[in-house]
Design a protein around this motif. Structure first.
Motif, PDB file in Angstrom:
ATOM      1  N   ASN A 325       0.856  -1.191   0.000  1.00 24.88           N
ATOM      2  CA  ASN A 325       0.000   0.000   0.000  1.00 24.88           C
ATOM      3  C   ASN A 325       0.890   1.238   0.000  1.00 24.88           C
ATOM      4  N   LYS A 326       1.284   1.664  -1.190  1.00 29.96           N
ATOM      5  CA  LYS A 326       2.188   2.808  -1.306  1.00 29.96           C
ATOM      6  C   LYS A 326       1.516   4.122  -0.945  1.00 29.96           C
ATOM      7  N   ASP A 327       0.187   4.081  -0.774  1.00 28.80           N
ATOM      8  CA  ASP A 327      -0.547   5.292  -0.389  1.00 28.80           C
ATOM      9  C   ASP A 327      -0.740   5.408   1.117  1.00 28.80           C
ATOM     10  N   THR A 328      -0.106   4.518   1.884  1.00 27.16           N
ATOM     11  CA  THR A 328      -0.248   4.601   3.336  1.00 27.16           C
ATOM     12  C   THR A 328       0.328   5.915   3.843  1.00 27.16           C
ATOM     13  N   ASP A 329      -0.110   6.329   4.994  1.00 20.64           N
ATOM     14  CA  ASP A 329       0.221   7.638   5.549  1.00 20.64           C
ATOM     15  C   ASP A 329       1.726   7.900   5.526  1.00 20.64           C
ATOM     16  N   PRO A 330       2.194   8.858   4.713  1.00 23.25           N
ATOM     17  CA  PRO A 330       3.648   9.106   4.633  1.00 23.25           C
ATOM     18  C   PRO A 330       4.222   9.674   5.922  1.00 23.25           C
ATOM     19  N   LYS A 331       3.362  10.195   6.810  1.00 20.07           N
ATOM     20  CA  LYS A 331       3.852  10.761   8.058  1.00 20.07           C
ATOM     21  C   LYS A 331       3.976   9.692   9.150  1.00 20.07           C
ATOM     22  N   ASP A 332       3.417   8.523   8.903  1.00 24.69           N
ATOM     23  CA  ASP A 332       3.505   7.432   9.876  1.00 24.69           C
ATOM     24  C   ASP A 332       4.799   6.664   9.615  1.00 24.69           C
ATOM     25  N   GLU A 333       5.823   6.963  10.401  1.00 21.87           N
ATOM     26  CA  GLU A 333       7.147   6.394  10.144  1.00 21.87           C
ATOM     27  C   GLU A 333       7.166   4.882  10.366  1.00 21.87           C
ATOM     28  N   GLY A 334       6.358   4.410  11.303  1.00 18.02           N
ATOM     29  CA  GLY A 334       6.303   2.969  11.542  1.00 18.02           C
ATOM     30  C   GLY A 334       5.782   2.225  10.333  1.00 18.02           C
ATOM     31  N   LYS A 335       4.708   2.733   9.734  1.00 18.46           N
ATOM     32  CA  LYS A 335       4.144   2.077   8.559  1.00 18.46           C
ATOM     33  C   LYS A 335       5.073   2.210   7.358  1.00 18.46           C
ATOM     34  N   GLN A 336       5.750   3.340   7.239  1.00 16.99           N
ATOM     35  CA  GLN A 336       6.699   3.508   6.148  1.00 16.99           C
ATOM     36  C   GLN A 336       7.872   2.540   6.284  1.00 16.99           C
ATOM     37  N   TYR A 337       8.260   2.266   7.520  1.00 16.02           N
ATOM     38  CA  TYR A 337       9.337   1.300   7.748  1.00 16.02           C
ATOM     39  C   TYR A 337       8.921  -0.089   7.260  1.00 16.02           C
ATOM     40  N   ILE A 338       7.701  -0.515   7.622  1.00 19.06           N
ATOM     41  CA  ILE A 338       7.202  -1.820   7.163  1.00 19.06           C
ATOM     42  C   ILE A 338       7.106  -1.838   5.653  1.00 19.06           C
ATOM     43  N   LEU A 339       6.602  -0.766   5.086  1.00 18.20           N
ATOM     44  CA  LEU A 339       6.456  -0.673   3.636  1.00 18.20           C
ATOM     45  C   LEU A 339       7.799  -0.820   2.924  1.00 18.20           C
ATOM     46  N   ASN A 340       8.872  -0.331   3.532  1.00 20.74           N
ATOM     47  CA  ASN A 340      10.171  -0.329   2.873  1.00 20.74           C
ATOM     48  C   ASN A 340      10.916  -1.654   2.963  1.00 20.74           C
ATOM     49  N   TYR A 341      10.526  -2.537   3.895  1.00 22.29           N
ATOM     50  CA  TYR A 341      11.223  -3.817   3.950  1.00 22.29           C
ATOM     51  C   TYR A 341      10.368  -4.997   3.495  1.00 22.29           C
ATOM     52  N   LEU A 342       9.049  -4.856   3.535  1.00 25.14           N
ATOM     53  CA  LEU A 342       8.173  -5.981   3.224  1.00 25.14           C
ATOM     54  C   LEU A 342       8.163  -6.251   1.717  1.00 25.14           C
ATOM     55  N   PRO A 343       8.325  -7.520   1.308  1.00 23.25           N
ATOM     56  CA  PRO A 343       8.309  -7.826  -0.128  1.00 23.25           C
ATOM     57  C   PRO A 343       6.888  -7.964  -0.673  1.00 23.25           C
ATOM     58  N   VAL A 344       6.773  -7.909  -1.973  1.00 22.91           N
ATOM     59  CA  VAL A 344       5.537  -8.278  -2.656  1.00 22.91           C
ATOM     60  C   VAL A 344       5.474  -9.810  -2.684  1.00 22.91           C
ATOM     61  N   ILE A 345       4.338 -10.368  -2.261  1.00 21.20           N
ATOM     62  CA  ILE A 345       4.230 -11.822  -2.081  1.00 21.20           C
ATOM     63  C   ILE A 345       3.134 -12.373  -2.973  1.00 21.20           C
ATOM     64  N   LYS A 346       3.446 -13.423  -3.686  1.00 22.72           N
ATOM     65  CA  LYS A 346       2.465 -14.177  -4.461  1.00 22.72           C
ATOM     66  C   LYS A 346       2.648 -15.655  -4.122  1.00 22.72           C
ATOM     67  N   GLN A 347       1.551 -16.288  -3.703  1.00 26.70           N
ATOM     68  CA  GLN A 347       1.615 -17.701  -3.311  1.00 26.70           C
ATOM     69  C   GLN A 347       0.464 -18.478  -3.930  1.00 26.70           C
ATOM     70  N   ASN A 348       0.764 -19.716  -4.265  1.00 22.14           N
ATOM     71  CA  ASN A 348      -0.262 -20.681  -4.652  1.00 22.14           C
ATOM     72  C   ASN A 348      -0.024 -21.949  -3.844  1.00 22.14           C
ATOM     73  N   THR A 349      -1.087 -22.511  -3.306  1.00 25.18           N
ATOM     74  CA  THR A 349      -0.936 -23.740  -2.524  1.00 25.18           C
ATOM     75  C   THR A 349      -2.168 -24.610  -2.708  1.00 25.18           C
ATOM     76  N   TYR A 350      -1.965 -25.917  -2.687  1.00 22.46           N
ATOM     77  CA  TYR A 350      -3.112 -26.817  -2.752  1.00 22.46           C
ATOM     78  C   TYR A 350      -2.736 -28.177  -2.154  1.00 22.46           C
ATOM     79  N   THR A 351      -3.766 -28.902  -1.733  1.00 20.08           N
ATOM     80  CA  THR A 351      -3.641 -30.289  -1.295  1.00 20.08           C
ATOM     81  C   THR A 351      -4.827 -31.064  -1.841  1.00 20.08           C
ATOM     82  N   VAL A 352      -4.562 -32.211  -2.432  1.00 18.64           N
ATOM     83  CA  VAL A 352      -5.619 -33.119  -2.859  1.00 18.64           C
ATOM     84  C   VAL A 352      -5.278 -34.505  -2.317  1.00 18.64           C
TER      85      VAL A 352
END
Length: 794
Positions: A325-352
């Motif tokens: 969420n690149k539009d998260t509050d730019p003044k919230d330094e805590g959220k900006q910190y998470i935004l700067n280290y967290l990767p984009v994640i794509k997962q697929n999983t299944y069990t049959v």
């Protein structure tokens, strides 16, 4: 807008309130579990009431004029053990429930049998909790997510303040020490956006509409449920309706779900569910720095070919997409910190998988064949700037798959029950990693490819003895496991895993229970497949199975059918656990962040322990009130190699206290409240010297810890109150339900460790090293997580 919504909501409720409540029939057939033949002339009543009937000459029964609600049945008769069924819901139509009963081998003795929903097990008389439908459906703050439901039970901790994480931390163990089964089929995880090599995520995968009940083991693990050190969740799913087809739709704050329950033909029933989230909308409203979205589906098809033969085929799968969420509050330094280290994640999983059962009198054969798959892709650019390849800091492409075969035979030989079997598995692990890092004061790049294929094998057996009226029970079991990964693991006799359980009725309704055992778990594939310079470095380091020797002793007092008070003391000793080569920290103390865990160099040299005392009072108070109260004091520690002394692990919260109550009000209102206290977790101060180096910070956008001071700080205790309110309307052939679920209703804030971040301003120190000016920012977590849901069944 909130006021308008509330007014409209109350108006809708007032309109529906004028309709009368419907009543339905509960019907089915009672059969002998061993012979599969019908059982005639036994009593079938609604548990806790006198309303009931007797089966006819071919085992059929019909209990008429039952108002909608959640019930159990009690079946009793001469020559058979009194049986109390799992919970089930009567909602929009007549409900069919077929019941199996066991022959009472002491029928000629004068014994007094008290029927109870707790159903103790000779193999696991201690550290086993049976979680029913009402606890799953109505648990406040859980939103029908089983990972949050079990947080009410003793010994279960969680990542404090992270309401959007489902990490399961049991009796001081790490998030990688849990195993999950659906109708006997192993699944690798039960959460969306799970951490590869561990567990957790923002929301569960399993649709609660499929669950009949859950056996939750925190110790005394059954011999046929291997590869677990902290807990086993054994899900038992409902069967489809053999007489009619129904549809249920649910609209919640985070998802829309459609479930169908019915039959294909006379002998075949089905369940199917599809869910689509719009969790990203809720997270966007809460201004979270990440926006998850998922789709999942489940199905179950069961065919009874005859009385002796049945086949179940089931599947579960998920598609996960987490963007930032690149539009998260730019003044919230805590959220900006998470935004700067967290990767984009794509997962697929299944069990049959498929489960075949053959009933041959006192002998039952079970064959299980299944396959599970996980694909995990993580990508990160520095400052989330994808304009140039030089900004790429992480490109992680990994998948793992397992094909399982398990065969077992269960035989009832008088007072002794014997179960024996084997398992054979084929596993694959593929990894393509590019990752910038800073190791030993030098920037570097980890880039490797892994193609790992492995065969796993094992044998298991158990024998359980049950004395007259359950006054004394004893069970001995064992497992042996091996694989062809290396010479350290290929001999299964090195992983001989015995366990012994005893239970004795000392006086009146007081029971003394105990278990002692040795358990093994395979390290994560991320650890087994990690490479340096093209070599499986952990294979060379002698990586082997993790061993845990465990003992549990406790007492239980039974207040009739409805209540239990139990006290348990436990001790777990860990050896041969993976220890990080880089920071000398056990990998078990990691794994509660998104992405992957365990993908680093390690040796099987870590030694640790967890011990504590648990108390639980559990009361099923008839039709009105359910109560669960639990308290745990525990310690979780490991030996620091440099000193040889025990220090706290990451999960050493010390204190856990929970009160959970659910009350049924008149006119189909249900109220739930939960209070939870979690002791402060230890934390490690940051290494300001290393973190400020430009190349170090640019590699990960995260500070580095000073591991010489590992876990020398401790955070404050955190408390949370959750609330749930349900209102249900029952019309002819239709059930309409509304619910409000509020997690952390008091909006308690939790002061996490202040985080060290870069200001972006560079300078050169006296040694010519380019550095960032750094600063600390507050890290507060905890917010109200609201869910408003609408359910329609017809």
């Amino acid at each position: 807008m909130r006021k308008i919504f509330c007014i409209c909501f109350l108006l809708v409720l007032s309109v529906f309130a004028v309709f009368g409540q419907q009543r339905y029939n509960i019907y089915g057939r009672v059969t002998d579990k061993a012979t599969r033949s019908e059982v005639s002339y036994v009593n079938v009543v609604l548990w806790g009431t006198t309303q009931g009937v007797m089966t006819d000459s071919i085992g059929n029964y019909v209990i008429a004029d039952v108002p909608p609600g959640i019930y159990r049945l009690q079946v009793s008769g001469l020559g058979y053990k009194t049986t109390v069924t799992p919970e089930f819901r009567v909602s929009s139509h007549n409900y069919r429930l077929d019941v199996e009963v066991e022959e009472d081998r002491y029928v000629l003795k004068e014994v007094s049998v008290t029927a109870s929903p707790f159903r103790p097990s000779a193999e696991s008389p201690i550290s086993r909790r049976v979680i029913g439908l009402q606890e799953i459906e109505k648990s406040p703050g859980a939103n029908r997510d089983i990972s949050k439901v079990v947080n009410s039970f003793p010994g279960v901790s969680s990542t404090v303040g992270n309401g959007y994480r489902n990490d399961l931390l049991v009796r001081g163990g790490g998030p990688s020490e849990n195993k999950f089964f659906l109708d006997g089929i192993e699944i690798p995880n039960i959460n969306h956006f799970s951490t590869q090599g561990a567990s957790g995520g923002p929301v569960g995968i399993i649709d609660a509409d499929f669950i009949r009940e859950v056996d939750f083991y925190t110790g005394a693990f059954p011999a046929n449920r291997g590869n677990a050190l902290s807990s086993v969740l054994d899900f038992k799913l409902i069967d489809g309706d053999p007489d009619r087809c129904s549809v249920k739709a649910t609209l919640g704050a985070s998802e829309v779900a459609v479930t169908s329950n019915g039959h294909i033909e006379k002998k075949t029933t089905y369940l199917v569910s599809v869910r689509q989230s719009y969790l990203q909308l809720l997270f966007s409203l809460l201004d979270m720095p990440f926006l998850p979205r998922y789709t999942d589906a489940q199905f179950k098809i069961k065919t009874r070919f005859s009385r002796q033969h049945e086949l179940t085929i089931l599947g579960i799968g998920a598609i996960d997409d987490m963007r930032l969420n690149k539009d998260t509050d730019p003044k919230d330094e805590g959220k900006q910190y998470i935004l700067n280290y967290l990767p984009v994640i794509k997962q697929n999983t299944y069990t049959v998988g498929a489960v075949y059962k053959h009933y041959a009198g006192n002998h039952t054969q079970t064959l299980v064949l299944s396959h599970n798959f996980l694909q995990n892709n993580n990508t990160k650019y520095r400052d989330n700037d994808e304009s140039t390849p030089e900004n790429l800091t992480l490109r992680y492409r990994s998948n793992e798959g397992e094909s399982h075969f398990r065969g077992e035979n269960l035989s009832v030989l008088g007072p002794v029950t014997v179960n024996a079997g084997l398992n054979l598995d084929y596993a694959t692990y593929r990894n393509r990693t590019f990752q910038k890092a800073f190791v030993n004061d030098e920037p570097m790049i980890h880039e490797y490819r892994t193609d790992l294929d492995m065969v796993k094998y094992g044998l298991f057996g158990s024998a359980a003895y049950e004395g007259l009226n359950g006054k004394f029970t004893a069970s001995f079991g064992f497992r042996i496991d091996g694989n062809n990964y290396s010479s350290y693991m290929n001999n299964p006799l090195k992983q001989f895993s015995p366990r012994l359980s005893l239970s004795y009725n000392l006086v009146a309704d007081f029971y003394l229970n105990g278990n002692i055992g040795r358990y093994y778990e395979l390290p994560a594939y991320t650890t087994m497949g990690y490479k340096e310079d093209g070599i499986l470095v952990n294979k060379q380091n002698g990586l082997t199975y993790i061993r845990s020797d465990q003992a549990v002793l406790g007492g239980e007092y039974r207040f009739g059918q409805r209540a239990r008070l139990s006290v348990e003391g436990f001790y777990k000793k860990y050896t041969h656990a993976p220890l990080s080569v880089e920071d000398q920290i056990p990998l078990a103390s990691k794994g509660t962040d998104y992405g992957a865990s365990g993908n680093e160099a390690a040796t099987s040299t870590s030694v640790g322990r967890a011990y504590g005392v648990e108390m639980m009072f559990r009361w099923f108070g008839g039709k009105k009130f359910n109560l669960l109260t639990s308290y745990t004091f525990f310690r979780s520690q490991f030996i620091r190699p440099s000193t040889g002394k025990y220090i706290p692990s990451a999960w050493d919260n010390k204190h856990l206290l929970t009160f959970t109550g659910m009350y049924k009000l008149p006119k189909n209102w249900d109220l739930g409240l939960k209070f939870r206290l979690i002791g402060g977790a230890p934390y490690t101060p940051y290494d300001e010297y290393t973190s400020s180096i430009v190349s170090a910070w640019d590699a990960t956008s995260r500070p580095y810890y000073d591991y010489t001071l590992y876990n020398q700080g401790r955070l404050k205790t955190f408390t949370e109150v959750d609330f749930r309110l349900d209102k249900t309307f029952y019309f002819k052939g239709v059930m309409l339900g509304f619910y409000i679920d509020l997690q952390n209703i008091l909006n308690q804030k939790y002061n996490n460790q202040p985080v060290l971040v870069s200001t972006g301003e560079k300078y050169v120190d006296n040694n010519g090293v380019s550095r960032y000016k750094m600063k600390y920012i507050e890290q507060k977590s905890g917010t109200i997580l609201p869910t408003l849901g609408i359910t329609v069944e017809f």
